[in-house]
Design an enzyme around this catalytic site. Structure first.
Site, PDB file in Angstrom:
ATOM      1  N   ALA A   1       5.411   4.919   5.127  1.00 16.19           N
ATOM      2  CA  ALA A   1       6.561   5.816   5.057  1.00 16.19           C
ATOM      3  C   ALA A   1       7.598   5.168   4.157  1.00 16.19           C
ATOM      4  O   ALA A   1       7.576   3.952   3.951  1.00 16.19           O
ATOM      5  CB  ALA A   1       7.136   6.002   6.455  1.00 16.19           C
TER       6      ALA A   1
ATOM      7  N   GLY B   1       2.255   4.522   7.538  1.00 15.52           N
ATOM      8  CA  GLY B   1       1.967   5.938   7.318  1.00 15.52           C
ATOM      9  C   GLY B   1       0.799   6.142   6.360  1.00 15.52           C
ATOM     10  O   GLY B   1       0.106   7.166   6.422  1.00 15.52           O
TER      11      GLY B   1
ATOM     12  N   GLU C   1      -2.162   5.949   8.387  1.00 11.69           N
ATOM     13  CA  GLU C   1      -2.166   7.111   9.285  1.00 11.69           C
ATOM     14  C   GLU C   1      -2.687   8.356   8.556  1.00 11.69           C
ATOM     15  O   GLU C   1      -3.442   9.148   9.120  1.00 11.69           O
ATOM     16  CB  GLU C   1      -0.751   7.332   9.849  1.00 11.69           C
ATOM     17  CG  GLU C   1      -0.384   6.215  10.841  1.00 11.69           C
ATOM     18  CD  GLU C   1       1.070   6.244  11.283  1.00 11.69           C
ATOM     19  OE1 GLU C   1       1.956   6.166  10.407  1.00 11.69           O
ATOM     20  OE2 GLU C   1       1.318   6.364  12.493  1.00 11.69           O
TER      21      GLU C   1
ATOM     22  N   GLU D   1       4.170  -1.698  11.252  1.00  8.81           N
ATOM     23  CA  GLU D   1       5.475  -1.157  11.658  1.00  8.81           C
ATOM     24  C   GLU D   1       6.277  -2.098  12.547  1.00  8.81           C
ATOM     25  O   GLU D   1       7.503  -2.150  12.454  1.00  8.81           O
ATOM     26  CB  GLU D   1       5.295   0.183  12.392  1.00  8.81           C
ATOM     27  CG  GLU D   1       4.960   1.357  11.482  1.00  8.81           C
ATOM     28  CD  GLU D   1       3.477   1.521  11.218  1.00  8.81           C
ATOM     29  OE1 GLU D   1       2.701   0.583  11.495  1.00  8.81           O
ATOM     30  OE2 GLU D   1       3.078   2.603  10.743  1.00  8.81           O
TER      31      GLU D   1
HETATM   32  N1  3HC Z   1       9.087   2.235   1.346  1.00 10.71           N
HETATM   33  C1  3HC Z   1       9.996   2.104   0.361  1.00 10.71           C
HETATM   34  N2  3HC Z   1       9.943   1.134  -0.557  1.00 10.71           N
HETATM   35  C2  3HC Z   1       8.936   0.245  -0.467  1.00 10.71           C
HETATM   36  C3  3HC Z   1       7.959   0.328   0.538  1.00 10.71           C
HETATM   37  C4  3HC Z   1       8.053   1.386   1.468  1.00 10.71           C
HETATM   38  N3  3HC Z   1       7.141   1.561   2.437  1.00 10.71           N
HETATM   39  N4  3HC Z   1       7.099  -0.692   0.394  1.00 10.71           N
HETATM   40  C5  3HC Z   1       7.516  -1.381  -0.683  1.00 10.71           C
HETATM   41  N5  3HC Z   1       8.617  -0.809  -1.202  1.00 10.71           N
HETATM   42  C6  3HC Z   1       9.354  -1.217  -2.415  1.00 10.71           C
HETATM   43  C7  3HC Z   1      10.042  -2.542  -2.267  1.00 10.71           C
HETATM   44  O1  3HC Z   1      11.320  -2.380  -1.692  1.00 10.71           O
HETATM   45  C8  3HC Z   1      10.116  -3.001  -3.703  1.00 10.71           C
HETATM   46  O2  3HC Z   1      11.182  -2.310  -4.322  1.00 10.71           O
HETATM   47  P1  3HC Z   1      12.060  -2.996  -5.471  1.00 10.71           P
HETATM   48  O3  3HC Z   1      11.100  -3.313  -6.568  1.00 10.71           O
HETATM   49  O4  3HC Z   1      13.067  -1.983  -5.797  1.00 10.71           O
HETATM   50  O5  3HC Z   1      12.634  -4.229  -4.846  1.00 10.71           O
HETATM   51  C9  3HC Z   1       8.820  -2.469  -4.308  1.00 10.71           C
HETATM   52  O6  3HC Z   1       8.385  -1.432  -3.438  1.00 10.71           O
HETATM   53  C10 3HC Z   1       7.717  -3.489  -4.408  1.00 10.71           C
HETATM   54  O7  3HC Z   1       7.582  -4.126  -3.130  1.00 10.71           O
HETATM   55  P2  3HC Z   1       7.243  -5.672  -3.011  1.00 10.71           P
HETATM   56  O8  3HC Z   1       8.159  -6.451  -3.877  1.00 10.71           O
HETATM   57  O9  3HC Z   1       7.185  -5.981  -1.577  1.00 10.71           O
HETATM   58  O10 3HC Z   1       5.795  -5.708  -3.684  1.00 10.71           O
HETATM   59  P3  3HC Z   1       4.519  -6.536  -3.257  1.00 10.71           P
HETATM   60  O11 3HC Z   1       3.482  -6.185  -4.249  1.00 10.71           O
HETATM   61  O12 3HC Z   1       4.845  -7.952  -3.033  1.00 10.71           O
HETATM   62  O13 3HC Z   1       4.075  -5.962  -1.825  1.00 10.71           O
HETATM   63  C11 3HC Z   1       3.583  -4.281  -0.210  1.00 10.71           C
HETATM   64  C12 3HC Z   1       3.674  -4.641  -1.711  1.00 10.71           C
HETATM   65  C13 3HC Z   1       2.462  -5.100   0.444  1.00 10.71           C
HETATM   66  C14 3HC Z   1       3.273  -2.832  -0.110  1.00 10.71           C
HETATM   67  C15 3HC Z   1       4.923  -4.628   0.471  1.00 10.71           C
HETATM   68  O14 3HC Z   1       5.966  -4.033  -0.268  1.00 10.71           O
HETATM   69  C16 3HC Z   1       5.037  -4.138   1.881  1.00 10.71           C
HETATM   70  O15 3HC Z   1       4.564  -4.796   2.790  1.00 10.71           O
HETATM   71  N6  3HC Z   1       5.695  -2.990   2.072  1.00 10.71           N
HETATM   72  C17 3HC Z   1       5.998  -2.489   3.379  1.00 10.71           C
HETATM   73  C18 3HC Z   1       4.795  -1.869   4.033  1.00 10.71           C
HETATM   74  C19 3HC Z   1       5.148  -1.297   5.370  1.00 10.71           C
HETATM   75  O16 3HC Z   1       5.802  -1.928   6.187  1.00 10.71           O
HETATM   76  N7  3HC Z   1       4.699  -0.072   5.614  1.00 10.71           N
HETATM   77  C20 3HC Z   1       5.000   0.609   6.836  1.00 10.71           C
HETATM   78  C21 3HC Z   1       6.229   1.393   6.668  1.00 10.71           C
HETATM   79  S1  3HC Z   1       6.775   2.113   8.183  1.00 10.71           S
HETATM   80  C22 3HC Z   1       5.801   3.465   8.380  1.00 10.71           C
HETATM   81  O17 3HC Z   1       4.935   3.700   7.604  1.00 10.71           O
HETATM   82  C23 3HC Z   1       6.145   4.296   9.548  1.00 10.71           C
HETATM   83  C24 3HC Z   1       5.100   5.319   9.801  1.00 10.71           C
HETATM   84  O18 3HC Z   1       4.337   4.925  10.897  1.00 10.71           O
HETATM   85  C25 3HC Z   1       5.703   6.658  10.097  1.00 10.71           C
END
Ligand code: 3HC
Length: 715
Positions: free
Chosen positions: A63, A107, A110, A130
Site C-alpha cells: 500500500a 498489499g 495481498e 506491515e
Molecule cells: N509506499 C510509498 N512509498 C514507498 C513504498 C510504499 N509502500 N515503498 C517504498 N517507497 C518509496 C520510498 O519512500 C523511497 O522513496 P524516495 O526515493 O522518495 O525516498 C522509494 O520508494 C524507494 O524506496 P527504498 O529507498 O526503500 O528502496 P529500496 O530498493 O532500498 O527498497 C523496498 C525497496 C524493499 C520496497 C522498500 O522500500 C520497502 O521495504 N518498502 C516498504 C514495503 C512495505 O512495508 N510494504 C507494506 C506497506 S503497508 C501495506 O501494504 C498495508 C496493506 O496491508 C494494506
C-alpha cells in the site's frame, strides 16, 4: 484504465502491467487501473488467461505508505480500498496469474494471493512486513496467507515481517512456480497451460486444506504469541496480527476479513504506527542532502583500503567483504594484522555456527581481504578507511602518508567518534576528498554510519560515502563536524544525568530498568560497561578541560576506573558479571556510590521511573535541539535515524525528537526549565526548544518547513 496500469493482449493472454514508480505502490490510481483492466480482459472474448505484473524494478511493494501516514494522523482516507478488487480477481472467469519479480510486499502480496496462481523470478521476495510499520495486513492478507502456507508459517511471516525468497515461497505453497528467464513470457506460458485445464481455478478464500484442525490451534496460537512477545518486544502489531490470523482459522472468510479490518484500523491510528511510519520515511530522507543532486557523480568503489586491524577496522573489513568489496587491510605490525585476521575468521565461524553463512560463503569473503603490513597496493584503492585508535597526531600522520600513496581521486575517510575532521584533512593536499565515517561497533552488524562532512568535503565525496554506506547495507547520515558529532555529543548529557541520578539516590539497576522499560535496547550503565568505562574516562578527561568551572562532575565513574573496573572486559564495572555475561548489582559499587555521594554533600532520595526518564531522555532531547540548531544535524528526523539505528532508541517511539514531539515540546521545555532552576547551567534549555515551545509547534513541523531549503536535493 489510466497511466498507472496498462493492458496488452498477445496470443490470447492479457498482460496487465502496473507502472507506478518507484515501487508500484497501491495508490488509488493503481487500484482503479487494475479494476478497469481486469474488467476489460474478462470481457474480451479473445483473452483466455490473464497475467498481472509490475513494470520497472518490482511487482508491488505494498500500500502507499504516504496514504497510511495520513490515516495514522487522523485522515479518514489513506487506507487502500481493496476488498472489491480482490473479490473480482478471485472470481475472474479466466485464470489470473500473478507474476512477481523484485518484492511483493504487504498489499502487493495481498493482491497476489487473490490471483488463482502465482509465479515468481528466482530472486523475488514476498512477505507481509506491515508490523514493521506498526500495523497489520489490511487487505485480507491475514485471511488468505494461512490458507496458502498454513497457520504456523503465516504466523512466522506476519510476526517477523521478514519476506520469503522465491524458493522458500515455493516450498511453503505461496507460489506455484519459479520462472527462469523472461518473466512475462514464462508467466504467459504458465497461464495458457492453466487455461487449458478443465478444472476450476482455485480461489484462495475457499481453501481450507492448510488451516489447522481445532485441537492443534491453541498450541500454534500460544507459540505465535510467545514469538511475538520474545522477538518483537514492546510492539503491539506482532501480537495483534496473531489475533487476526486466529480469525482465519476460527471464522468464515468474510467475518475473518471484518476482524482483520477492525484490528487494522485500530492499529493504524496508534502511537506506534505514527512513530514507525515516521521512522520509515526518516530513514529514506537521510540521503537527501543539500548540494547533492541526482547529477552528483559518486566515485565507483571496488577496492577499500583499511588502516588498522583492531575491532573497528576488522568489523569494517567484514562489512566490505560481505558486500562484495575487495579490502586491502594494513596495520603497524604483522602481529596486529594476524590478530585482526584471526578475530575476523572467528566472527565468521560464529556466523557459520548460527547458520547465517555457509563455509563456502566465508571462504569467499575471507578471500576478498588481503592483509599485509605497509601500503603496497594502496595505489589501487578507491577509498581508505583509517581506523586506528583515537589519537589526533597519529591520525594526521596516517592521513599525510595516505595522501602521498593513494591515487589522486581516492577518498580518505577517518573512522573517529570525536576528533576534528578538518584538522585531519589539513594534513593532506586533498581536503575535499577527506571526511569522517563514524562506524558503530560491531561495524559488521550495526546499521548506522555517521558521515562527517568537513568544511572542505566535496559533494562528490559525500555522495560516494552515502553510496558506499548503502552498499554495505547501512544507513549513512550526514552530520556536521563538531565534538562527538551528533550521536555521541547527545550521549554525554544523557550519560552524565544517569550518573548524577545514582549519586542522588537511584541505583544503576533502577536507572537501567527504567530505560529498558521505556524501550531502550539496553540501560546506559550496561552500555557503559559493554563499551568499556575506560573509553568514556579518556574522553571525560579531555572534555573536563573545557567544562565550565563549578559544573557538577560525576563522582563515581572515575573512581571505578581507578579501581580497574572497566566493565565487561574486566568482569566488573557498574555491575559485576557472571560467566554468562549477565550484569548483577554489586554491593561494593552501591556502597561506593553512597559513600562518595555523602562525602560530596549530596542529599540522597528515591526516584520514580518517570523522574528517571525525564532526567535522562529530556537531557537527550535538549541536547538534540541544540545540535539541530547548530546545524550539526540537517533534520530532527536525522537525529531520530541516528538514535534508532545506532543507540538502541526504540523505533516504535520514532526517535528522541519524534518522542519529544509526542510528549510536546512545550511540556519538555517546562520540565527542562524546572531542572535548570534546580540544577543550574547544565540544564539550560536549548533556544530552539524554547522557540518551539513558544510557537506551539514541533520538530517534525520544523523539518517540514526547512524541507523547502532542500529543494533540488535528491538521493
Ligand atoms: N509506499 C510509498 N512509498 C514507498 C513504498 C510504499 N509502500 N515503498 C517504498 N517507497 C518509496 C520510498 O519512500 C523511497 O522513496 P524516495 O526515493 O522518495 O525516498 C522509494 O520508494 C524507494 O524506496 P527504498 O529507498 O526503500 O528502496 P529500496 O530498493 O532500498 O527498497 C523496498 C525497496 C524493499 C520496497 C522498500 O522500500 C520497502 O521495504 N518498502 C516498504 C514495503 C512495505 O512495508 N510494504 C507494506 C506497506 S503497508 C501495506 O501494504 C498495508 C496493506 O496491508 C494494506
Amino acid at each position: 484504465m489510466n497511466q498507472a496500469v496498462t493492458l496488452s493482449v498477445d496470443r490470447g493472454v492479457a498482460l496487465i502491467r502496473i507502472d507506478n514508480p518507484p515501487v508500484n505502490a497501491l495508490s488509488p490510481d493503481v487500484i482503479e487501473g487494475l479494476d478497469a483492466a481486469l474488467a476489460r480482459a474478462s470481457d474480451d472474448p479473445s483473452v483466455r488467461a490473464i497475467v498481472v505484473m509490475g513494470a520497472g524494478r518490482t511487482f508491488i511493494a505494498g500500500a502507499d505508505i504516504k496514504g497510511l501516514e495520513q490515516l495514522a494522523w487522523g485522515s479518514q482516507s489513506g487506507a487502500p480500498e481493496m476488498h472489491e478488487l480482490l473479490q473480482k480477481l478471485e472470481d475472474a472467469p479466466k485464470p489470473v496469474v500473478m507474476a512477481m519479480h523484485g518484492t511483493a510486499l504487504g498489499g502487493g502480496l495481498e493482491v497476489a494471493m487473490a490471483g488463482h496462481y502465482r509465479v515468481a523470478t528466482p530472486d523475488a521476495q514476498m512477505g507481509q512486513p506491515e508490523v514493521n510499520l506498526g500495523i497489520i495486513p489490511g487487505a485480507e492478507g491475514t485471511q488468505r496467507l494461512p490458507r496458502l502456507v498454513g497457520l504456523e508459517k503465516a504466523i512466522e511471516m506476519c510476526v517477523s515481517g521478514r519476506p520469503l525468497k522465491a524458493p522458500d515461497a515455493l516450498s511453503a505453497g505461496l507460489i506455484d512456480g519459479i520462472v527462469e528467464g523472461d518473466l512475462a513470457a514464462g508467466a504467459a506460458a504458465f497461464a495458457v497451460e492453466m487455461a487449458s485445464r478443465m478444472e476450476p481455478h482455485p480461489k484462495t478464500r475457499e481453501r481450507q486444506d492448510k488451516l489447522p484442525p481445532a485441537d492443534a490451534l491453541p498450541g500454534m496460537l500460544a507459540a505465535g504469541r510467545d514469538l511475538a512477545r520474545k522477538t518483537r518486544r514492546n510492539l503491539e502489531a506482532p501480537l495483534a496480527v496473531v489475533d487476526a490470523l486466529e480469525a482465519a482459522a476460527t471464522l468464515p472468510f468474510a467475518e475473518g476479513c471484518a476482524r482483520e479490518r477492525d484490528i487494522f484500523f485500530r492499529l493504524a491510528a496508534s502511537e506506534q504506527a505514527k512513530a514507525l511510519i515516521h521512522a520509515f520515511f526518516a530513514e529514506r530522507g537521510v540521503s537527501k542532502v543539500p548540494g547533492i543532486s541526482k547529477d552528483t557523480v559518486a566515485t565507483p568503489v571496488s577496492v577499500v583500503g583499511i588502516v588498522g586491524a583492531g575491532t573497528m577496522g576488522g568489523g569494517i573489513a567484514m562489512a566490505c567483504a560481505n558486500a562484495g568489496i575487495h579490502v586491502r587491510l594494513t596495520d603497524a605490525t604483522g602481529v596486529a594484522l594476524e590478530t585482526g585476521l584471526t578475530t575476523i575468521q572467528k566472527n565468521y565461524d560464529v556466523s557459520v555456527k548460527r547458520g547465517r553463512f555457509t563455509p563456502a560463503m566465508v571462504e569467499e569473503r575471507m578471500a576478498r581481504i588481503s592483509a599485509e603490513v605497509g601500503y603496497e597496493g594502496f595505489d589501487r584503492v578507491d577509498l581508505v578507511v583509517e581506523a586506528v585508535f583515537e589519537n589526533l597526531a597519529l591520525k594526521k600522520a596516517i592521513a599525510a602518508d595516505l595522501d602521498k600513496t593513494i591515487k589522486p581521486g581516492a577518498i580518505i575517510a577517518t573512522n573517529t567518534s570525536t576528533l576534528d575532521i578538518d584538522e585531519i584533512a589539513s594534513a593532506t593536499e586533498r581536503p575535499s576528498r577527506v571526511l569522517g565515517l563514524h562506524f558503530f561497533s560491531p561495524a559488521n552488524v550495526m546499521r548506522l554510519v555517521e558521515i562527517v562532512r568537513g568544511k572542505s568535503t566535496s559533494a562528490e565525496t559525500l555522495a560516494t560515502a552515502l553510496a558506499v554506506a548503502r552498499r554495505l547495507g547501512k544507513v549513512g547520515v550526514v552530520v556536521g563536524n563538531g565534538p562527538g558529532f551528533v550521536g555521541n555529543r547527545m550521549m554525554f548529557p544523557y550519560m552524565y544525568e544517569a550518573q548524577f541520578l545514582v549519586e542522588d539516590g537511584a541505583t544503576p539497576q533502577q536507572v537501567d530498568d527504567a530505560l529498558t522499560s521505556f524501550g531502550m535496547a539496553m540501560g546506559i550503565f550496561a552500555v557503559d560497561d559493554m563499551a568499556g568505562l575506560d573509553v568514556a574516562w579518556r574522553v571525560r578527561q579531555e572534555l573536563n578541560q573545557f567544562a565550565e568551572p563549578g559544573a557538577r562532575r560525576p563522582l563515581v565513574a572515575d573512581r571505578l576506573c581507578e579501581m580497574g573496573r572497566f566493565g565487561q572486559k574486566t568482569g566488573k564495572g557498574w555491575y559485576v558479571y557472571s560467566e554468562d555475561r549477565k550484569p548483577n548489582a554489586d554491593p561494593e559499587v552501591l556502597s561506593l556510590i553512597e559513600q562518595l555521594a555523602v562525602a560530596g554533600g549530596i542529599q540522597r532520595r528515591s526516584f520514580t521511573n518517570e523522574e528517571i526518564i525525564e532526567r535522562t531522555i529530556y537531557a537527550l532531547v535538549n541536547e538534540g535541539a541544540q545540535v539541530l540548531d547548530e546545524g550539526l544535524a540537517l533534520r530532527a528526523a536525522d537525529i531520530d535515524v541516528i538514535y534508532t539505528n545506532g543507540y538502541g532508541f526504540p523505533a516504535w517511539r520514532g526517535g528522541p525528537m519524534f518522542y519529544a514531539d509526542r510528549v510536546g515540546p512545550g511540556k519538555i521545555y517546562e520540565r527542562v526549565s524546572a531542572f535548570h532552576r534546580e540544577f543550574g547551567a547544565r540544564w539550560a534549555p536549548a533556544p530552539l526548544l524554547a522557540r518551539l515551545a513558544q510557537e506551539g509547534t514541533t520538530f517534525k513541523e520544523l523539518d517540514r518547513r526547512r524541507a523547502g531549503s532542500l529543494v533540488g536535493a535528491s538521493s
